[in-house]
Design an enzyme around this catalytic site. Structure first.
Site, PDB file in Angstrom:
ATOM      1  N   GLU A 160       0.804  -1.233   0.000  1.00  9.05           N
ATOM      2  CA  GLU A 160       0.000   0.000   0.000  1.00  9.05           C
ATOM      3  C   GLU A 160       0.838   1.285   0.000  1.00  9.05           C
ATOM      4  O   GLU A 160       0.631   2.176   0.819  1.00  9.05           O
ATOM      5  CB  GLU A 160      -0.971  -0.013   1.194  1.00  9.05           C
ATOM      6  N   GLU A 265      -5.923 -10.858  -1.326  1.00  9.42           N
ATOM      7  CA  GLU A 265      -6.900 -10.250  -0.407  1.00  9.42           C
ATOM      8  C   GLU A 265      -8.281 -10.132  -1.038  1.00  9.42           C
ATOM      9  O   GLU A 265      -8.950  -9.107  -0.915  1.00  9.42           O
ATOM     10  CB  GLU A 265      -6.398  -8.881   0.076  1.00  9.42           C
TER      11      GLU A 265
HETATM   12  C1  XIL Z   1      -6.337  -6.693   8.081  1.00  7.73           C
HETATM   13  C2  XIL Z   1      -6.626  -7.956   8.903  1.00  7.73           C
HETATM   14  O1  XIL Z   1      -7.479  -8.786   8.162  1.00  7.73           O
HETATM   15  C3  XIL Z   1      -7.272  -7.564  10.216  1.00  7.73           C
HETATM   16  O2  XIL Z   1      -7.413  -8.708  11.061  1.00  7.73           O
HETATM   17  C4  XIL Z   1      -6.434  -6.509  10.932  1.00  7.73           C
HETATM   18  O3  XIL Z   1      -7.113  -6.084  12.095  1.00  7.73           O
HETATM   19  C5  XIL Z   1      -6.187  -5.314  10.028  1.00  7.73           C
HETATM   20  O4  XIL Z   1      -5.579  -5.768   8.827  1.00  7.73           O
HETATM   21  N1  XIL Z   1      -4.939  -4.614   3.628  1.00  7.73           N
HETATM   22  C6  XIL Z   1      -3.952  -5.493   4.008  1.00  7.73           C
HETATM   23  C7  XIL Z   1      -4.200  -6.484   5.085  1.00  7.73           C
HETATM   24  O5  XIL Z   1      -2.894  -5.525   3.359  1.00  7.73           O
HETATM   25  O6  XIL Z   1      -3.051  -6.773   5.834  1.00  7.73           O
HETATM   26  C8  XIL Z   1      -5.313  -6.025   6.015  1.00  7.73           C
HETATM   27  O7  XIL Z   1      -5.595  -7.076   6.937  1.00  7.73           O
HETATM   28  C9  XIL Z   1      -6.531  -5.636   5.223  1.00  7.73           C
HETATM   29  C10 XIL Z   1      -6.213  -4.464   4.301  1.00  7.73           C
END
Ligand code: XIL
Length: 371
Positions: A160, A265
């Site tokens: 990110e 994701e």
């Molecule tokens: C999220 C997790 O799923 C949660 O459990 C945590 O509280 C916050 O992070 N982008 C990403 C991930 O790259 O690492 C994030 O994961 C979601 C957004």
């Protein structure tokens, strides 16, 4: 005599019923369904990889051939203070995947969110100098990657880094080192484990401005001889985003840029959109209107959700020549971070498996054809 004559027939019958039993007890799996196309993965929480959730373990072992750590490898967890490393959860995660022969993805080495507070600061609470920041990045990357060298298939080296308008996020890494923090991190990572794939990973990847910046970064790394193997397109989606055509264009353009493309994701919110990004620092006051289906998704919404997910999966299949992996951000709906983001206490339905651990209908055509 009769018995002897019957023996081959009985043996055959026995063989048939064993075969039938096997077909009946081994349900079709996603990893078989997509074996010729791409890896299929899921983000796992520590309950699963610490042995506390056997039901999820069975689901993951049957369906997925790749896993990514949902939280346990982020810097606030693994490197909470300077020189202190908490390895237990990450070790269990890596052992879990290794025992099951899965491609293990490390997430993530540099990210502004869930960053250990000490990382960018000196003892007076001010940003450290560029030299100190470089030392800390180099130490962190080399220590974590070296521990799992040879076991991790690929790392999200930087997560990110770019905003939707194509500019650099003003993270501590950027504030202290400028754009150079990305090439620097990739050089450190390539030195630490020459066999692990190295990725950039980000959300809102349908944004044309963001795409342009990432294409420039990829070209720049390649021109300087710094290895980058893939780009992770976070697939956080909703019922009204992303723009499918722009998302597909990004897959094509990244593919043409000569890197592997991963859908990382992946989840699709079935609830009204609160915020399109995935900036986890955002909070919104809880509002009943925004948690409309606590007791189950209405049929028409469920149908529409499955139709959108099906169209997305068809898109991924069209580009299986460049897509190397599709990873869901969780296993079943009850395990999704979206139940608590962008606000706590929602009942969400964004993942590939329902709360009863059954595959969502849009997957049926793939599961049936792979039988
Ligand atoms: C999220 C997790 O799923 C949660 O459990 C945590 O509280 C916050 O992070 N982008 C990403 C991930 O790259 O690492 C994030 O994961 C979601 C957004």
């Amino acid at each position: 005599m009769k018995t002897i004559a019957l023996l081959p027939a009985l043996l055959l019958l026995g063989a048939c019923s064993t075969a039938q039993k096997e077909t009946a007890t081994t349900p079709p799996s996603l990893k078989d369904a997509f074996a010729d196309s791409f890896l299929i993965g899921a983000a796992l929480n520590t309950d699963c990889t610490n042995g506390l959730d056997p039901a999820t373990d069975s689901l993951v072992s049957l369906h997925f051939n790749s896993i990514v750590a949902e939280n346990c490898m982020k810097s606030e967890k693994i490197n909470p203070s300077e020189g202190v490393y908490e390895w237990d959860d990450a070790d269990n995660f890596v052992n879990y995947g290794t025992e099951r022969g899965m491609k293990i993805i490390g997430h993530t080495l540099l990210w502004h969110s869930q960053l250990a507070p000490w990382f960018p600061l000196d003892s007076a609470g001010n940003n450290v100098t560029p030299d100190v920041m470089k030392q800390r990045i180099a130490n962190h990357i080399s220590t974590v990657m070296t521990r799992y060298k040879g076991k991790i298939h690929g790392w999200d080296v930087v997560n990110e880094a770019i905003l939707e308008d194509g500019s650099y996020r003003k993270s501590p890494f950027y504030e202290i080192l400028g754009e150079e923090f990305i090439p620097f991190a990739f050089s450190c990572a390539a030195a630490a484990d020459p066999d692990a794939e190295l990725y950039l990973n980000d959300y809102s990847m349908a944004s044309p401005a963001k795409r342009e910046t990432y294409l420039k970064i990829i070209a720049d790394l390649k021109a300087r001889g710094i290895r980058i193997d893939g780009i992770g397109m976070q697939g956080h989606m909703g019922m009204d985003y992303p723009d499918f055509a722009e998302f597909e264009k990004s897959i094509e353009e990244y593919g043409k840029a000569g890197v592997g493309v991963m859908i990382t994701e992946w989840d699709m919110s079935a609830l009204p959109t609160v915020n399109q990004g995935a900036n986890v620092a955002d909070t919104t006051a809880f509002n009943k209107l925004l948690n409309p289906y606590p007791d189950g998704l209405p049929e028409d919404i469920d149908r529409e959700w499955n139709e959108r997910m099906g169209r997305m999966m068809d898109m991924f299949m069209r580009h299986a020549d460049v897509i190397t992996r599709v990873t869901a951000w969780g296993t079943d709906d009850s395990k999704s971070w979206k139940n608590d983001w962008p606000m706590k206490g929602r009942t969400e339905y964004p993942l590939l498996f329902s709360r009863s651990l059954t595959p969502k209908p849009f997957l049926n055509k793939y599961l049936i054809s792979s039988e």
